[in-house]
Design an enzyme around this catalytic site. Structure first.
Site, mmCIF file in Angstrom:
data_model
loop_
_atom_site.group_PDB
_atom_site.id
_atom_site.type_symbol
_atom_site.label_atom_id
_atom_site.label_comp_id
_atom_site.label_asym_id
_atom_site.label_seq_id
_atom_site.Cartn_x
_atom_site.Cartn_y
_atom_site.Cartn_z
ATOM 1 N N GLU A 44 0.852 -1.194 0.000
ATOM 2 C CA GLU A 44 0.000 0.000 0.000
ATOM 3 C C GLU A 44 0.887 1.244 0.000
ATOM 4 O O GLU A 44 1.691 1.444 0.914
ATOM 5 C CB GLU A 44 -0.902 0.028 1.246
ATOM 6 C CG GLU A 44 -1.719 1.313 1.365
ATOM 7 C CD GLU A 44 -2.441 1.454 2.700
ATOM 8 O OE1 GLU A 44 -2.832 2.574 3.043
ATOM 9 O OE2 GLU A 44 -2.619 0.434 3.416
ATOM 10 N N THR A 76 -5.160 6.044 1.834
ATOM 11 C CA THR A 76 -5.569 7.407 2.177
ATOM 12 C C THR A 76 -6.372 8.056 1.042
ATOM 13 O O THR A 76 -6.169 9.211 0.685
ATOM 14 C CB THR A 76 -4.350 8.292 2.576
ATOM 15 O OG1 THR A 76 -3.419 7.504 3.314
ATOM 16 C CG2 THR A 76 -4.792 9.454 3.473
ATOM 17 N N LYS A 136 -10.890 -2.520 6.846
ATOM 18 C CA LYS A 136 -9.706 -2.150 7.611
ATOM 19 C C LYS A 136 -10.166 -1.576 8.940
ATOM 20 O O LYS A 136 -10.868 -0.571 8.977
ATOM 21 C CB LYS A 136 -8.887 -1.104 6.842
ATOM 22 C CG LYS A 136 -7.692 -0.586 7.635
ATOM 23 C CD LYS A 136 -6.862 0.392 6.828
ATOM 24 C CE LYS A 136 -7.333 1.815 7.021
ATOM 25 N NZ LYS A 136 -6.312 2.811 6.603
#
Length: 220
Positions: A44, A76, A136
């Site tokens: 990521e 993000t 998540k």
């Protein structure tokens, strides 16, 4: 073609998801090569600076030329415009600090994995009802392992990954797996700013290998 289930399988099989950002393109690419060398096949890159998109495009080019089988995710992601930009750049999966409904709809239409950050049962239910398969739990250090073990049975079809506050140690990773996580996100505990700044790629590689070994030991 990279499908949603394939992305989840790769992340869950790996057990850890390394995440990082650096403004410098050369450092960004070297960290990627280092992670690949250590055995990582899903990473990521976090969208945390003006250079993130151009750096990510470079990562995709390097992956296509040198790193077969590596899935490149972008983290993000907070709005639809960001999602569209990185989808065009070739991101294999998307991660958010929270659930963004329009991003979920857009990525589902593209058959691309979207893993939103959630920290309440309501948020998890909202995500599940929107077709999300991987959630998540964020921030993990605030929620704690007991939160996951308490809610896991309510969501039998969801895969959980936790990010935030996970240490790259056997005890820390084991506690999350025992609570029901299928993977843990490891950022600064693995790829610290200091290690990147100093070009400590050997240390990053060795620490990543150790983390992979911890996962393998836990699963035996």
């Amino acid at each position: 073609m990279n499908t949603i289930s394939n992305s989840i399988d790769v992340i869950a099989r790996q057990g850890i998801l390394p995440l990082y950002f650096h403004a410098n393109e050369t450092i960004t690419v070297e960290v990627l090569r280092t992670l690949y060398k250590a055995g990582i096949r899903a990473v990521e890159y976090t969208n945390r600076g003006a250079e993130a998109l151009s750096n990510f495009k470079k990562m995709v080019a390097v992956r296509n030329a040198e790193l077969p089988g590596m899935l490149l995710g972008i983290g993000t992601i907070k709005n639809l415009e960001q999602a569209k930009n990185f989808e065009s750049a070739g991101a294999d999966f998307f991660i958010s600090p929270g659930f963004v409904a329009e991003v979920a709809v857009f990525l589902k239409s593209k058959e691309i994995l979207y893993a939103p950050g959630c920290m309440t049962p309501t948020e998890i239910i909202t995500a599940e009802n929107a077709g999300i398969k991987l959630v998540k739990l964020f921030p993990g250090n605030i929620l704690g392992t007991e939160f996951l073990s308490s809610i896991k049975d309510i969501f039998p079809s969801l895969v959980f990954m936790t990010t935030g506050g996970v240490e790259a140690t056997h005890a820390s990773i084991q506690s999350w797996f025992s609570a029901g996580a299928s993977a843990v996100g490891l950022g600064s505990k693995l790829i610290s700013k200091k290690r990147m700044e100093e070009g400590d790629y050997e240390v990053i590689e060795n620490e990543t290998r150790k983390a992979i070994e911890i996962i393998q030991t836990i699963r035996k």
